[in-house]
Design an enzyme around this catalytic site. Sequence first.
Site, PDB file in Angstrom:
ATOM      1  N   ASP A 168       0.846  -1.198   0.000  1.00  0.00           N
ATOM      2  CA  ASP A 168       0.000   0.000   0.000  1.00  0.00           C
ATOM      3  C   ASP A 168       0.886   1.255   0.000  1.00  0.00           C
ATOM      4  O   ASP A 168       0.640   2.211  -0.744  1.00  0.00           O
ATOM      5  CB  ASP A 168      -0.909  -0.039   1.238  1.00  0.00           C
ATOM      6  N   LYS A 172       1.558   4.304  -3.039  1.00  0.00           N
ATOM      7  CA  LYS A 172       1.511   5.761  -2.825  1.00  0.00           C
ATOM      8  C   LYS A 172       2.832   6.417  -3.256  1.00  0.00           C
ATOM      9  O   LYS A 172       2.837   7.484  -3.866  1.00  0.00           O
ATOM     10  CB  LYS A 172       1.188   6.061  -1.359  1.00  0.00           C
TER      11      LYS A 172
END
Lengths: 369, 369
Positions: free
Chosen positions: A228, A232
Amino acid sequence: MSASPVFVAIIGAGTVGSSFIPQLQNLIKNTTNRAIFPILIARSSKCLVSRDYTGLDLNNWSADLSASTITPPTFPNETLKWLKSAPGEVVLVDNTSSLEIAQSYPAFLSAGIHIVTPNKKGVSDSLELWDNIFNSARQGGNATGGYFYHEASCGAGLPIINTITDLVKTGDKIKKVEGVFSGTMSFLFNTFHPASGTCDEKFSAIVDKAKAAGYTEPDPRDDLNGLDVARKLTILARLSGLKVPNPTSFPIESLVPAELEAGSASDFMAGLPKFDSAIEERKAAAEKENKVLRFVGKLDVDKNQVSVGIEAFERGTAIASLRGSDNVISFFTERYGANPLVVQGAGAGAEVTAMGITADLIRVLERLN
Amino acid sequence: MSASPVFVAIIGAGTVGSSFIPQLQNLIKNTTNRAIFPILIARSSKCLVSRDYTGLDLNNWSADLSASTITPPTFPNETLKWLKSAPGEVVLVDNTSSLEIAQSYPAFLSAGIHIVTPNKKGVSDSLELWDNIFNSARQGGNATGGYFYHEASCGAGLPIINTITDLVKTGDKIKKVEGVFSGTMSFLFNTFHPASGTCDEKFSAIVDKAKAAGYTEPDPRDDLNGLDVARKLTILARLSGLKVPNPTSFPIESLVPAELEAGSASDFMAGLPKFDSAIEERKAAAEKENKVLRFVGKLDVDKNQVSVGIEAFERGTAIASLRGSDNVISFFTERYGANPLVVQGAGAGAEVTAMGITADLIRVLERLN
């Protein structure tokens, strides 16, 4: 009503969608110079649809959707065809986290349909998809393309994407970006290695508590594997000018030990204490330098490097001083010099994620006649 | 070139203006879908002007302006009349800090001329002027008015004004805002009362050094009287929904002792050491609670309170952890809950101020056809 009407189609009506729709209602009420018609609320198996484009009544949308027996138009084909037929500008709000849906963004943008989304898959997967999205979008120079905004794809409602975009557009050079990009990782490390005071709990015990409190994904490996955060970082690296091929094309330190990658979530939790001593050693080493451990993402434009993993930070810095499950992102740029521009705050949560989407929707509306 | 041309008139060519103009050149070069014509660069006594609206050559603007013998058009009358005659949309960039110029914003906005400015006087003076500006602007509902943007009026290029505007527009409620809004005050207090380590220097000695290094205004009282901070708080309070009548309508703690208000800057510096013991006592009292002193602005919407002055902050908070001459602004809102959204970084300096102006200019361009 001086401006032309705008039609809004919403895909995804889960936690984020359920917070976005009341914000949309509020926006519709407060937008006095333009009519905004919600025409679609779709989830996988059912939908609410305003076939004549006169707009849905949102007052009981959740109960109405539960009671609906209407199968959503197929995605992308029927949805695209129908939205193209709308009698005005259309904004597609993708509240899903589906890569499959994101892969159709170029088709929608090329058809002049605007997209706002918190879905990070489209902008963090292959570089080819990124290029296709931006080449199809108005921002990328396609004069008849739709606008594309994705503030909530990183840090939820925090001004991250728009800040880095403003820096670049005004001619600043991004040198480095570093920060804590995951609320879960933030909570785990702020607890395990606090900037003031001490913590005697084992790392595995903190993961256990966080899981019980709902601060992690149902399977904590989905947070601990670092992917995750890597997605980003991929987004910010590309906005900074680095051609990152995909979100696993750089070093990612997974906190999931290799031998615990298989098996159930319970197996994982049962096996984790065996690895406490390794992370305790790193904590002690950092402590000797008056530093604290944080799980961070970093990118360095000059060195063409992106990485995700545990690092030690000097006490007194913004990253070391983090509290709770906050995110913090530091932008080191040519103009800002030695002291970075820092944005900090809740980087997850339905309300603040929805706020990022609504702010993007307003940005699109402001650019339309 | 698909979009209509835009004409840019610049008032003020000092430090900030000199950083803005190269950014404008860069923007002109990179804007491939629209022609942007700089048509005026004016300072008090002379100007460069493109009377036929074909645009100035900016390559040697500074030398050209120094050599110019052209008296600027009178402000507001001749300037307004001439800009109204431009064959397209006009953006007025006010790089001055003049209240007199700001008082004419409503006339320019009502004529459909857009304004971007770092000048805080217009938005922080009387509430009547604030109302006149926003009632004349497109954002305030005047369909034929010009757009008005003033990001750099608070925190230079930091995303402050646009962040608070996004929060409010998406339906969040601002509860409190607090922060360090002055680079000079930041430097003085971060030095006098550091978050880690100690400082044995007297406050007056630090002011003396800061003055010598050019970190203060030529007369340090212009920083120490708190009025600059009060003006920034006035802006944020109004954006948060408080009807602040003027920037001195709330408590402002001046660090200029009453008996040193008169006299020269040298008299002031000579007299300041006499007041060191008072501030030392406050430092010691804060230290007993493990807190540090900072010069902050605060507003509380529910309590309808705004104040500016010295406060003590717990170590580990963003405000206590400040370094150098950075600003930090914490927004406490309904959605963000207990942990605020925080923006931190250089809040002064010509390049970053110019960046705030350029970003606003881009925002205007994006809203024009």
